[in-house]
Design a protein around this motif. Structure first.
Motif, PDB file in Angstrom:
ATOM      1  N   TYR A 113      31.680 -26.879 -33.948  1.00 17.82           N
ATOM      2  CA  TYR A 113      30.399 -26.176 -34.037  1.00 17.82           C
ATOM      3  C   TYR A 113      29.254 -27.187 -34.009  1.00 17.82           C
ATOM      4  CZ  TYR A 113      33.004 -21.992 -35.327  1.00 17.82           C
ATOM      5  OH  TYR A 113      33.864 -20.914 -35.323  1.00 17.82           O
ATOM      6  N   TYR A 115      25.539 -28.560 -34.862  1.00 15.94           N
ATOM      7  CA  TYR A 115      24.488 -28.472 -35.881  1.00 15.94           C
ATOM      8  C   TYR A 115      23.646 -29.744 -35.831  1.00 15.94           C
ATOM      9  CZ  TYR A 115      22.203 -28.139 -40.433  1.00 15.94           C
ATOM     10  OH  TYR A 115      21.269 -28.089 -41.443  1.00 15.94           O
ATOM     11  N   GLN A 122      33.957 -27.644 -39.348  1.00 19.64           N
ATOM     12  CA  GLN A 122      33.482 -26.616 -40.271  1.00 19.64           C
ATOM     13  C   GLN A 122      31.986 -26.843 -40.499  1.00 19.64           C
ATOM     14  OE1 GLN A 122      35.986 -26.972 -43.765  1.00 19.64           O
ATOM     15  NE2 GLN A 122      37.432 -25.468 -42.957  1.00 19.64           N
ATOM     16  N   CYS A 123      31.238 -25.770 -40.503  1.00 20.05           N
ATOM     17  CA  CYS A 123      29.796 -25.893 -40.675  1.00 20.05           C
ATOM     18  C   CYS A 123      29.464 -26.470 -42.049  1.00 20.05           C
ATOM     19  CB  CYS A 123      29.124 -24.535 -40.491  1.00 20.05           C
ATOM     20  SG  CYS A 123      29.126 -23.969 -38.773  1.00 20.05           S
ATOM     21  N   THR A 127      24.950 -23.501 -44.272  1.00 23.21           N
ATOM     22  CA  THR A 127      24.921 -23.022 -42.893  1.00 23.21           C
ATOM     23  C   THR A 127      26.093 -22.075 -42.675  1.00 23.21           C
ATOM     24  OG1 THR A 127      26.290 -24.826 -41.995  1.00 23.21           O
ATOM     25  CG2 THR A 127      23.900 -25.200 -42.088  1.00 23.21           C
ATOM     26  N   ALA A 129      28.708 -20.353 -39.504  1.00 21.43           N
ATOM     27  CA  ALA A 129      29.178 -20.477 -38.123  1.00 21.43           C
ATOM     28  C   ALA A 129      28.810 -19.241 -37.317  1.00 21.43           C
ATOM     29  CB  ALA A 129      30.693 -20.684 -38.107  1.00 21.43           C
ATOM     30  N   GLU A 135      27.538 -22.470 -32.853  1.00 23.66           N
ATOM     31  CA  GLU A 135      26.553 -23.281 -33.556  1.00 23.66           C
ATOM     32  C   GLU A 135      26.570 -22.940 -35.040  1.00 23.66           C
ATOM     33  OE1 GLU A 135      22.760 -22.733 -31.789  1.00 23.66           O
ATOM     34  OE2 GLU A 135      23.308 -23.624 -29.869  1.00 23.66           O
ATOM     35  N   CYS A 136      26.062 -23.865 -35.842  1.00 29.53           N
ATOM     36  CA  CYS A 136      25.897 -23.629 -37.273  1.00 29.53           C
ATOM     37  C   CYS A 136      24.439 -23.251 -37.514  1.00 29.53           C
ATOM     38  CB  CYS A 136      26.243 -24.880 -38.081  1.00 29.53           C
ATOM     39  SG  CYS A 136      27.955 -25.429 -37.884  1.00 29.53           S
TER      40      CYS A 136
END
Length: 205
Positions: A113, A115, A122-123, A127, A129, A135-136
């Motif tokens: 993801y 960011y 992992q976000c 934040t 996902a 995207e986060c």
């Protein structure tokens, strides 16, 4: 016996020459193929300089490196135009599929993801996902609720049976700038009003 040995050596020598000629043809053909778009080309290292509209892509095979001239840089690289040569520069992160600069990613590979220009499995905290865009997105953490407002109906605080009251909560400025998805920031509820207003006025809602 010596004649047989001589013929055998002659045969071996002929085969070696034949193999060398085939290898030279293969190298020449590969060199011409790898030198497409080159201004300068090396048999050992491929393209050294490209035509001005093309990008020079350097890729490694073990300890050796080869140059190729390409119209667009492949995934994991970004193009930099220069006065003498245009180059394909590799993104620093191996999880980045497309980058703006070495350290700023624009699109991540699958299972990652994006960011703030970086790729994460992992976000990060605060934040969430977004599977559609991979995207986060900043999550919104509003402040505490205010006290309930006065119970009103059409701006009046009396003279009706029922009205509404409201409470609100604020969002930090940083979360607003990030465009975070925030929960409800305002709530209303039904409330009972005073039927009789000061001064004896009476109104039934």
């Amino acid at each position: 016996m010596q004649w047989i040995i001589f013929m055998l050596l002659l045969f071996i020598s002929s085969m070696e020459m034949l193999m060398q000629n085939r290898w030279k043809k293969q190298v020449s053909a590969g060199l011409l193929e790898n030198c497409t778009g080159c201004v300068l080309c090396s048999e050992d290292n491929g393209c050294i300089t490209c035509h001005h509209r093309l990008f020079l892509l350097i890729w490694r095979d073990g300890i050796r490196q080869y140059g190729m001239c390409v119209h667009t840089c492949p995934p994991g690289y970004f193009g930099v135009r220069g006065l003498e040569v245009n180059r394909c520069i590799k993104c620093r992160s191996p999880s980045c599929e497309s980058c703006f600069s070495r350290d700023f990613c624009m699109k991540c590979k699958d299972k990652f993801y994006l960011y703030k220009g970086q790729c994460f499995r992992q976000c990060p905290p605060s934040t969430a996902a977004q599977p559609g865009t991979r995207e986060c997105q900043e999550t919104c953490e509003p402040g505490p609720w205010s006290e309930w407002s006065a119970c009103t109906h059409e701006s009046r605080t009396c003279g009706c049976k029922w009205g509404v009251e409201t409470r609100v909560r604020e969002v930090p400025e940083a979360a607003r700038e990030e465009g975070a998805a925030c929960p409800a920031l305002q709530e209303t509820r039904r409330c009972r009003m005073k039927k009789h207003c000061p001064g004896g006025e009476h109104r039934v809602g």
